[in-house]
Design a protein around this motif. Sequence first.
Motif, PDB file in Angstrom:
ATOM      1  N   GLY A 216       0.821  -1.214   0.000  1.00 54.66           N
ATOM      2  CA  GLY A 216       0.000   0.000   0.000  1.00 54.66           C
ATOM      3  C   GLY A 216       0.849   1.255   0.000  1.00 54.66           C
ATOM      4  O   GLY A 216       0.539   2.233  -0.697  1.00 54.66           O
ATOM      5  N   GLU A 217       1.934   1.240   0.783  1.00 51.13           N
ATOM      6  CA  GLU A 217       2.846   2.379   0.813  1.00 51.13           C
ATOM      7  C   GLU A 217       3.494   2.607  -0.549  1.00 51.13           C
ATOM      8  O   GLU A 217       3.585   3.733  -1.038  1.00 51.13           O
ATOM      9  CB  GLU A 217       3.930   2.151   1.872  1.00 51.13           C
ATOM     10  CG  GLU A 217       3.480   2.369   3.286  1.00 51.13           C
ATOM     11  CD  GLU A 217       3.217   3.838   3.589  1.00 51.13           C
ATOM     12  OE1 GLU A 217       4.027   4.683   3.179  1.00 51.13           O
ATOM     13  OE2 GLU A 217       2.187   4.125   4.222  1.00 51.13           O
ATOM     14  N   LEU A 218       3.960   1.510  -1.162  1.00 46.57           N
ATOM     15  CA  LEU A 218       4.596   1.635  -2.473  1.00 46.57           C
ATOM     16  C   LEU A 218       3.605   2.114  -3.529  1.00 46.57           C
ATOM     17  O   LEU A 218       3.942   2.918  -4.400  1.00 46.57           O
ATOM     18  CB  LEU A 218       5.189   0.285  -2.902  1.00 46.57           C
ATOM     19  CG  LEU A 218       6.501  -0.149  -2.245  1.00 46.57           C
ATOM     20  CD1 LEU A 218       6.977  -1.455  -2.842  1.00 46.57           C
ATOM     21  CD2 LEU A 218       7.578   0.916  -2.405  1.00 46.57           C
ATOM     22  N   LEU A 219       2.381   1.590  -3.443  1.00 45.06           N
ATOM     23  CA  LEU A 219       1.367   1.991  -4.418  1.00 45.06           C
ATOM     24  C   LEU A 219       1.057   3.468  -4.307  1.00 45.06           C
ATOM     25  O   LEU A 219       0.946   4.172  -5.320  1.00 45.06           O
ATOM     26  CB  LEU A 219       0.100   1.154  -4.221  1.00 45.06           C
ATOM     27  CG  LEU A 219      -1.007   1.340  -5.274  1.00 45.06           C
ATOM     28  CD1 LEU A 219      -0.482   1.010  -6.670  1.00 45.06           C
ATOM     29  CD2 LEU A 219      -2.214   0.478  -4.941  1.00 45.06           C
TER      30      LEU A 219
ATOM     31  N   ASN B 273       3.985   5.320  -5.789  1.00 46.23           N
ATOM     32  CA  ASN B 273       4.152   5.174  -7.247  1.00 46.23           C
ATOM     33  C   ASN B 273       2.839   5.327  -8.015  1.00 46.23           C
ATOM     34  O   ASN B 273       2.759   4.938  -9.176  1.00 46.23           O
ATOM     35  CB  ASN B 273       4.748   3.809  -7.582  1.00 46.23           C
ATOM     36  CG  ASN B 273       6.152   3.611  -7.063  1.00 46.23           C
ATOM     37  OD1 ASN B 273       6.600   2.502  -6.846  1.00 46.23           O
ATOM     38  ND2 ASN B 273       6.892   4.683  -6.835  1.00 46.23           N
ATOM     39  N   ILE B 274       1.812   5.883  -7.361  1.00 43.00           N
ATOM     40  CA  ILE B 274       0.485   5.882  -7.969  1.00 43.00           C
ATOM     41  C   ILE B 274       0.450   6.565  -9.336  1.00 43.00           C
ATOM     42  O   ILE B 274      -0.161   6.074 -10.276  1.00 43.00           O
ATOM     43  CB  ILE B 274      -0.573   6.511  -7.014  1.00 43.00           C
ATOM     44  CG1 ILE B 274      -1.979   6.333  -7.574  1.00 43.00           C
ATOM     45  CG2 ILE B 274      -0.252   7.972  -6.734  1.00 43.00           C
ATOM     46  CD1 ILE B 274      -2.431   4.911  -7.673  1.00 43.00           C
ATOM     47  N   LEU B 275       1.143   7.704  -9.463  1.00 37.18           N
ATOM     48  CA  LEU B 275       1.152   8.402 -10.755  1.00 37.18           C
ATOM     49  C   LEU B 275       1.855   7.567 -11.819  1.00 37.18           C
ATOM     50  O   LEU B 275       1.401   7.491 -12.974  1.00 37.18           O
ATOM     51  CB  LEU B 275       1.830   9.767 -10.612  1.00 37.18           C
ATOM     52  CG  LEU B 275       1.077  10.802  -9.773  1.00 37.18           C
ATOM     53  CD1 LEU B 275       1.894  12.087  -9.673  1.00 37.18           C
ATOM     54  CD2 LEU B 275      -0.291  11.091 -10.376  1.00 37.18           C
TER      55      LEU B 275
ATOM     56  N   SER C 183      -0.160   2.099 -16.817  1.00 32.28           N
ATOM     57  CA  SER C 183      -1.430   1.459 -17.189  1.00 32.28           C
ATOM     58  C   SER C 183      -2.043   2.147 -18.403  1.00 32.28           C
ATOM     59  O   SER C 183      -2.540   1.486 -19.319  1.00 32.28           O
ATOM     60  CB  SER C 183      -2.405   1.490 -16.013  1.00 32.28           C
ATOM     61  OG  SER C 183      -1.864   0.834 -14.895  1.00 32.28           O
ATOM     62  N   THR C 184      -1.988   3.486 -18.401  1.00 34.38           N
ATOM     63  CA  THR C 184      -2.542   4.248 -19.533  1.00 34.38           C
ATOM     64  C   THR C 184      -1.796   3.926 -20.823  1.00 34.38           C
ATOM     65  O   THR C 184      -2.415   3.710 -21.875  1.00 34.38           O
ATOM     66  CB  THR C 184      -2.452   5.765 -19.236  1.00 34.38           C
ATOM     67  OG1 THR C 184      -3.159   6.048 -18.032  1.00 34.38           O
ATOM     68  CG2 THR C 184      -3.063   6.571 -20.382  1.00 34.38           C
ATOM     69  N   LEU C 185      -0.465   3.899 -20.733  1.00 35.81           N
ATOM     70  CA  LEU C 185       0.341   3.585 -21.922  1.00 35.81           C
ATOM     71  C   LEU C 185       0.057   2.178 -22.430  1.00 35.81           C
ATOM     72  O   LEU C 185      -0.047   1.950 -23.638  1.00 35.81           O
ATOM     73  CB  LEU C 185       1.825   3.736 -21.596  1.00 35.81           C
ATOM     74  CG  LEU C 185       2.349   5.163 -21.458  1.00 35.81           C
ATOM     75  CD1 LEU C 185       3.740   5.162 -20.844  1.00 35.81           C
ATOM     76  CD2 LEU C 185       2.369   5.864 -22.812  1.00 35.81           C
ATOM     77  N   MET C 186      -0.076   1.223 -21.504  1.00 38.78           N
ATOM     78  CA  MET C 186      -0.326  -0.154 -21.911  1.00 38.78           C
ATOM     79  C   MET C 186      -1.706  -0.286 -22.557  1.00 38.78           C
ATOM     80  O   MET C 186      -1.867  -0.956 -23.588  1.00 38.78           O
ATOM     81  CB  MET C 186      -0.215  -1.086 -20.697  1.00 38.78           C
ATOM     82  CG  MET C 186      -0.134  -2.560 -21.053  1.00 38.78           C
ATOM     83  SD  MET C 186       1.298  -2.980 -22.097  1.00 38.78           S
ATOM     84  CE  MET C 186       2.631  -2.828 -20.915  1.00 38.78           C
TER      85      MET C 186
ATOM     86  N   GLN D  50      11.224   0.929 -13.838  1.00 35.95           N
ATOM     87  CA  GLN D  50      11.760   1.961 -12.947  1.00 35.95           C
ATOM     88  C   GLN D  50      10.932   2.112 -11.673  1.00 35.95           C
ATOM     89  O   GLN D  50      11.385   2.751 -10.729  1.00 35.95           O
ATOM     90  CB  GLN D  50      11.813   3.315 -13.670  1.00 35.95           C
ATOM     91  CG  GLN D  50      12.484   3.309 -15.027  1.00 35.95           C
ATOM     92  CD  GLN D  50      13.894   2.769 -14.982  1.00 35.95           C
ATOM     93  OE1 GLN D  50      14.730   3.262 -14.239  1.00 35.95           O
ATOM     94  NE2 GLN D  50      14.160   1.739 -15.773  1.00 35.95           N
ATOM     95  N   LEU D  51       9.722   1.544 -11.667  1.00 35.97           N
ATOM     96  CA  LEU D  51       8.843   1.700 -10.509  1.00 35.97           C
ATOM     97  C   LEU D  51       9.226   0.720  -9.406  1.00 35.97           C
ATOM     98  O   LEU D  51       9.423  -0.474  -9.659  1.00 35.97           O
ATOM     99  CB  LEU D  51       7.382   1.466 -10.917  1.00 35.97           C
ATOM    100  CG  LEU D  51       6.771   2.472 -11.907  1.00 35.97           C
ATOM    101  CD1 LEU D  51       5.357   2.056 -12.256  1.00 35.97           C
ATOM    102  CD2 LEU D  51       6.788   3.876 -11.326  1.00 35.97           C
ATOM    103  N   GLU D  52       9.273   1.213  -8.180  1.00 38.07           N
ATOM    104  CA  GLU D  52       9.640   0.362  -7.052  1.00 38.07           C
ATOM    105  C   GLU D  52       8.624  -0.747  -6.836  1.00 38.07           C
ATOM    106  O   GLU D  52       8.984  -1.878  -6.513  1.00 38.07           O
ATOM    107  CB  GLU D  52       9.785   1.206  -5.785  1.00 38.07           C
ATOM    108  CG  GLU D  52      11.033   2.081  -5.778  1.00 38.07           C
ATOM    109  CD  GLU D  52      11.264   2.731  -4.421  1.00 38.07           C
ATOM    110  OE1 GLU D  52      10.907   2.108  -3.404  1.00 38.07           O
ATOM    111  OE2 GLU D  52      11.781   3.866  -4.402  1.00 38.07           O
ATOM    112  N   ILE D  53       7.332  -0.434  -7.011  1.00 36.22           N
ATOM    113  CA  ILE D  53       6.314  -1.459  -6.764  1.00 36.22           C
ATOM    114  C   ILE D  53       6.437  -2.601  -7.766  1.00 36.22           C
ATOM    115  O   ILE D  53       6.242  -3.770  -7.432  1.00 36.22           O
ATOM    116  CB  ILE D  53       4.884  -0.852  -6.791  1.00 36.22           C
ATOM    117  CG1 ILE D  53       3.879  -1.906  -6.289  1.00 36.22           C
ATOM    118  CG2 ILE D  53       4.519  -0.338  -8.176  1.00 36.22           C
ATOM    119  CD1 ILE D  53       2.517  -1.341  -5.978  1.00 36.22           C
ATOM    120  N   PHE D  54       6.795  -2.283  -9.005  1.00 41.99           N
ATOM    121  CA  PHE D  54       7.004  -3.307 -10.023  1.00 41.99           C
ATOM    122  C   PHE D  54       8.210  -4.174  -9.658  1.00 41.99           C
ATOM    123  O   PHE D  54       8.159  -5.404  -9.729  1.00 41.99           O
ATOM    124  CB  PHE D  54       7.208  -2.649 -11.392  1.00 41.99           C
ATOM    125  CG  PHE D  54       7.390  -3.625 -12.522  1.00 41.99           C
ATOM    126  CD1 PHE D  54       6.294  -4.163 -13.175  1.00 41.99           C
ATOM    127  CD2 PHE D  54       8.665  -4.005 -12.941  1.00 41.99           C
ATOM    128  CE1 PHE D  54       6.462  -5.065 -14.221  1.00 41.99           C
ATOM    129  CE2 PHE D  54       8.846  -4.896 -13.977  1.00 41.99           C
ATOM    130  CZ  PHE D  54       7.728  -5.429 -14.612  1.00 41.99           C
TER     131      PHE D  54
END
Length: 513
Positions: free
Chosen positions: A131-134, A137-139, A145-148, A188-192
Motif C-alpha cells: 500500500g505504501e509503495l502503491l 508510485n500511484i502516478l 497502465s494508460t500507456l499499456m 523503474q517503478l519500485e512497486i514493479f
Amino acid sequence: MDNIDYIANSAEIEYNNDIQNVVLPYRVKTVKPFNVYIDVSKYVNKTHQNIVMFTRFLELECYIDGKSIYKYAVSDNSVPRSGGRVYHVINLPDNFKDKNILIKFKPKTDQIKSFKINKIYIVNSEYFFIGELLSKNILGVILVSTLMIMSIMIVMFYFMDMGTESKNKRIFDIGLLCFIMAVYYATQLEIFNYLFRKYYKAIYFLDYLSFSHYSIPMLILVRGRLDRRFDKFLTASIYMCILNFSIQFVLTLLGINEFHNMVKYTHMALFISYFVILAALLFSSSKEYPEKMSMLLSSVPIFLSLASSLFEYWTGSYDSMSPILLVSLFVFVIIQAYFAINAFMYMQKESLNTKTYERLMLTDALTKLGNRYSFEQKIEEIKKGKDDITIISTDLNNLKEINDTYGHSYGDAAIISAARFLKENFAKDFVYRLGGDEFMIISHDDIDDEYLEEVKNKDYFIKGIDKQIKISFAFGKSRYEYNSSDALNDALEDADKNMYIDKKNIKNAKKNT
C-alpha cells in the motif's frame, strides 16, 4: 500500542571517515563502501518482522546484535555483475536487543559516483508495504497502465485497418512506442520491482532492452513523412540502435562487460537518433509536410530531456531516465495518436465509400442481383480456379407479352419477381442478371436435370401487383470441367444454345395445346 509497521525516514551514514545524520532518501556521493545505521528504538514489536529495502548496483550485509543476518553478494561471473536493481526482504530475529541495525553497503560499479539510499521499511504486514509503495508510485502506475491500454487499443485499431488497401502502419508504430515506454517505465517503478523481485535479472534485461530501443518507433514514425533526403539517415539510426543493443547483449551474456557499464553508448545512440529526427524536422518544408510543426514541438522536449539525462550520467548522478523525458514522449504519443486516428477514420470512410461504389458497380439496380460486370469477374475467377462448374442460362418466357399487355411497370415487376424466384431456388449459387429478362446461374455443385424440371414446373406469380400473372422460365444447362479440353466460353455458348432449345420447345408445346 506496538508499532507494527515502521518507516525509517532518517539514518546515520558513515563514509569518508565521517558520520552524518541524514533524512532518507539520501544520495551518498562515494564509490567506496559505506555503512548505514537505522535507529529502531521506537520499534516496540520485535517479533516476526522484516526489513524491506530497494538498492541499485550495491552489495550489502545486514547486522544486528553483532551477527550477520543477511548478505547479498554478486559473483563476478553473474549477470548482472553490478547487482542491478534489487528489492531485499530481510527476516529480523525475534526479540533483538540492538538499538541500531547496521547495513554495510559496497558499490558494484564505478560508473556511478553516488548512490541513493531509499526509505527503509520494517514491516509486519506485506499489505501495508505494498500500500505504501502503491501510494508512492500511484502516478507512475497510472501512467504505465494508460500507456499499456493505449498500446493495446492502438494496435487493435491497426488490425481493424488490416483489410484496407491503405493500411495505416503509423498506428502500429505508435502502439509499439506506447508499449516500449510502458515496459521501460514499469522497470523503474519500485512497486514493479518489488512484486517481481524474484525475477530481478529479467527486469534488468527488460530495462535495457526497452531503453536502447526507445527511439526506434519514433524514427520509423518520422521516416517517410518528412523530406525523403533524411530517410537514409533515419534508417541508419534504426540499424545503429539495433546493433548497439545486440553488441551489448552479447558482451553481457559472455560476461565481458554489462549493460550498465555501457549505458553511455546507449545514451549516445539515442542522442544521435533524436538529433537526426530533429534535423529532419528542422530542414523539412512546412508547406510540403504539414505535420512538421506538431512533430517538431512535441520532439524538442524529448531532445532536451534526453540531453539532460546524458549530462546527469556524465556528472555521476544518473539514476534513471528523466521523468521529463517520459512526459515529453507521452505528449508526443498523444499528438501522433490524434493525427494517426484521424487518418485512420478518414481511410475507413474512404474505404467505405469505395466498397459502396464497388457494390453499386457490381449490383443490378433493379433486381439487386449481380450484374453483367459482376458476372464477367466471376468468369475470370473461374478461369484461374480449379473447380468444376455448372452453368445455367435462363430467361422469362412471357416478358414481351406482359409488357405489351400491361405496360413496362408490370414488366419490371415480373423481372424483380423472377430474380427473387431464382434466388430462392438457387440459394447456394451465384445468380446474375445480364440484361432484360436474361439471367445466368453459376453453381459449384452438379445440378441435375430433374431439379431444373422441378423448378421450371413450379407455379409462381408476379409479386406486388393487383393481377395474378404467372411467370415461367426456359433453362439451358452445361457443365465446365477445369481439366477438360472444352473451354469455358464453349460451356457458356452451350448453356445459351440449350436454353434457346428449351424455349423453342416450350413455344411449340403451347402451339400444339
